[in-house]
Design a protein around this motif. Structure first.
Motif, short mmCIF file in Angstrom:
data_model
loop_
_atom_site.label_atom_id
_atom_site.label_comp_id
_atom_site.label_asym_id
_atom_site.label_seq_id
_atom_site.Cartn_x
_atom_site.Cartn_y
_atom_site.Cartn_z
N UNK A 358 -14.68 43.30 -0.54
CA UNK A 358 -15.70 42.26 -0.48
C UNK A 358 -16.25 41.91 -1.87
N UNK A 359 -16.57 40.64 -2.05
CA UNK A 359 -17.18 40.18 -3.28
C UNK A 359 -18.61 40.71 -3.35
N UNK A 360 -18.89 41.41 -4.44
CA UNK A 360 -20.19 42.06 -4.66
C UNK A 360 -20.77 41.49 -5.96
N UNK A 361 -21.92 40.81 -5.85
CA UNK A 361 -22.47 40.10 -7.00
C UNK A 361 -23.42 40.95 -7.84
N UNK A 362 -23.45 42.24 -7.59
CA UNK A 362 -24.23 43.11 -8.48
C UNK A 362 -23.51 43.21 -9.82
N UNK A 363 -24.26 43.40 -10.88
CA UNK A 363 -23.69 43.44 -12.21
C UNK A 363 -23.83 42.10 -12.90
#
Length: 566
Positions: A358-363
């Motif tokens: 899954x695409x994870x926008x943390x960072x």
């Protein structure tokens, strides 16, 4: 880059080497060579050359039909070497090319002319049996008549082509420009000196033929304006008949293609369309090749290529035409990264399980966002897509004119442009085989009434180098994969799925997976103008603000077909 003459000379030398190393030995001298003008059903005469093996009547014959007179020296070399191995060979030039009468118009006359030639061979008492051999357009001239050949025709060996022309021309409404615009320029029937990239960028594209090329090409205009899969142009007449041909075939066929050939998607579709009678004795072979059967992999070992463009067809024709044996059905797939071949009875091989990351926008975007095996908190990222500054194709599967950029190539660093979003997984703790079609599911919004979203999937090795595995593109207008255009309301969040051609690829333990999201991949695909309607009709473009969403509410993900072996 070498000149065309230099490339031809190199290819002649290489082809002679392949025949010298071919396991099928020389058994005959050439008994005679005849050249004549063979009349077609409408009276047009086609230049035809017949090579006969000495001391052998009747003989099995291999037929080739070509529209590329620049390849005549190469084709004559092939004919001579094949004839020395006990086959007759007939080489014929499509009408309007190579000294044949008539007007050259791609695709239109090849079925009727090919079948007229087959009937002539059927009635020739010196010919015992017939096989057909060809790559690219020379394969089209076989496919287009494969369901109606006479009894003497026992098989075909066809490479780097397929019968679903819409798959070869479009991906969700965007034209595969690097192959078909380039091909149109080289086969317009008149010399074209216009700059290729300027031609691809010209708007409206529907007028480029008269504006830059100096000739009107109605067939090219048809290609670039008929974007719907089920429109009359693709679903009736010539192209629909070609698509239906495999389902009516009775003879076995060897289908050979490369993971990085622009006709791969159509070739795989063609294999699936085959009648059971034909498929039960057919071989599908998919290797690490480009359109010319050159190895398209870089950055990793590829020593076990197994086959070449001479010994494979010679073995196939020896089995069926000389030994008169029927082969068993087989699928042969090269494992990129594993440098080995896998065989099965079906394609893709059984056992693949869809596995999402899954695409994870943390960072931070400049360090790459994350790919996670579990859904994370909701997030989003934006970028500006300007059609006047598209992302250039580099490392791709559907290039031909820009052939130096085709294949698996080392990629730029993460987030290398402001309109490219990069996502990076943790290192894999064991080897993982991808076997099938990778998909990228995105939840997106745009302030344009229509636009595009592209994705590129890469393996990142422990040293940080990244090499593309697969890439593709979709549009909001064709987001449902129905083949029909649909509307979009700017600002609306919708789900899109970017489908990629199949691949067999081994991701090694310690490597990471990287996915880049953008909105262009040019000239592999035409640049989307961010306007509604067929891409080729717009004279101007607009910039678009794009948003990609992820997390629990919007589970954007790359979905890997991971093969689980028992």
């Amino acid at each position: 880059m070498p000149t065309m003459d230099e490339m031809l000379k190199q290819y002649l030398t290489y082809t002679q080497k392949l025949f010298d190393e071919c396991p099928l030995p020389v058994t005959n001298e050439i008994g005679g060579v005849e050249e004549f003008m063979l009349p077609m059903d409408d009276g047009v005469r086609l230049r035809t050359t017949l090579w006969k093996p000495a001391g052998k009547t009747p003989y099995p014959l291999i037929l080739l039909r070509s529209c590329y007179p620049g390849q005549e020296v190469l084709l004559r070399l092939k004919a001579e070497e094949v004839c020395k191995r006990g086959f007759g060979v007939m080489l014929q030039w499509c009408r309007g090319t190579g000294g044949s009468e008539g007007v050259w118009e791609p695709n239109i006359y090849d079925r009727a002319d090919g079948l007229a030639t087959m009937r002539w061979l059927q009635d020739n008492p010196e010919v015992e049996s017939i096989g057909y051999w060809g790559d690219s357009y020379l394969a089209y001239t076989g496919w287009c008549m494969a369901d109606a050949v006479p009894d003497k025709c026992k098989t075909m060996y066809l490479g780097v082509y397929g019968c679903d022309r819409h798959v070869s021309a479009y991906q969700d409404g965007l034209f595969r420009q690097d192959i078909l615009t380039g091909w149109a320029m080289g086969n317009a029937g008149v010399p074209i000196t216009a700059d290729y990239m300027a031609s691809c960028r010209y708007r409206p594209q529907v007028e480029v033929d008269e504006a830059l090329w100096g000739v009107k090409l109605p067939w090219y205009r048809d290609w670039i304006t008929n974007t719907d899969r089920d429109c009359e142009y693709w679903s009736q007449g010539l192209w629909q008949r070609l698509k239906e041909t495999p389902g009516r075939m009775k003879i076995p066929v060897f289908i050979r293609d490369g993971w990085y050939d622009h006709h791969l998607g159509s070739a795989i579709a063609t294999y699936r369309y085959l009648s059971e009678e034909s498929r039960s004795h057919t071989t599908l072979q998919l290797g690490p090749w480009n359109h010319s059967y050159g190895c398209a992999l870089t950055g990793q070992s590829h020593e076990n290529l197994k086959d070449d463009s001479v010994s494979s067809p010679m073995a196939w024709f020896e089995k069926i035409l000389l030994k008169k044996e029927l082969p068993e059905a087989e699928v042969q797939c090269y494992v990129c990264g594993g440098d080995e071949w896998e065989t099965s009875k079906t394609f893709p091989a059984p056992g693949s399980v869809e596995t999402p990351l899954y695409l994870d926008f943390s960072g931070k975007a400049e360090d790459a966002y994350k790919l996670s095996p579990k859904r994370t908190a909701n997030g989003q990222a934006q970028y500006l897509y300007d059609p006047k500054n598209p992302v250039k194709s580099y490392g791709a599967e559907s290039l031909f004119t820009s052939r130096e950029y085709v294949g698996s190539l080392r990629q730029p660093p993460v987030s290398w442009r402001g309109d490219v979003l990069s996502f990076l997984s943790a290192p894999f703790d064991s080897d993982v085989e991808i076997n099938g079609s990778i998909k990228v599911r995105l939840y997106v919004a745009s302030d344009a009434p229509d636009t595009a979203f592209s994705a590129k999937v890469m393996e990142v090795f422990p040293d940080g180098s990244a090499y593309n595995i697969r890439g593709s593109i979709t549009t909001l207008a064709y987001r449902g994969h129905s083949g029909r255009r649909q509307s979009y309301t700017p600002g609306q969040i919708v789900e899109v799925e970017i489908d990629m051609w199949e691949i067999v690829w081994l991701i090694k333990a310690g490597s990471r997976l990287r996915v880049d999201i953008s909105s262009s991949d040019f000239p592999q695909y035409a640049v989307h103008p961010n306007r509604e309607g067929p891409w080729s009709l717009h004279g101007e473009t607009d910039a678009a603000n794009q948003t990609v969403y992820g997390g629990r509410e919007y589970p954007s993900a790359v979905i890997l077909p991971v093969r689980v072996k028992k």
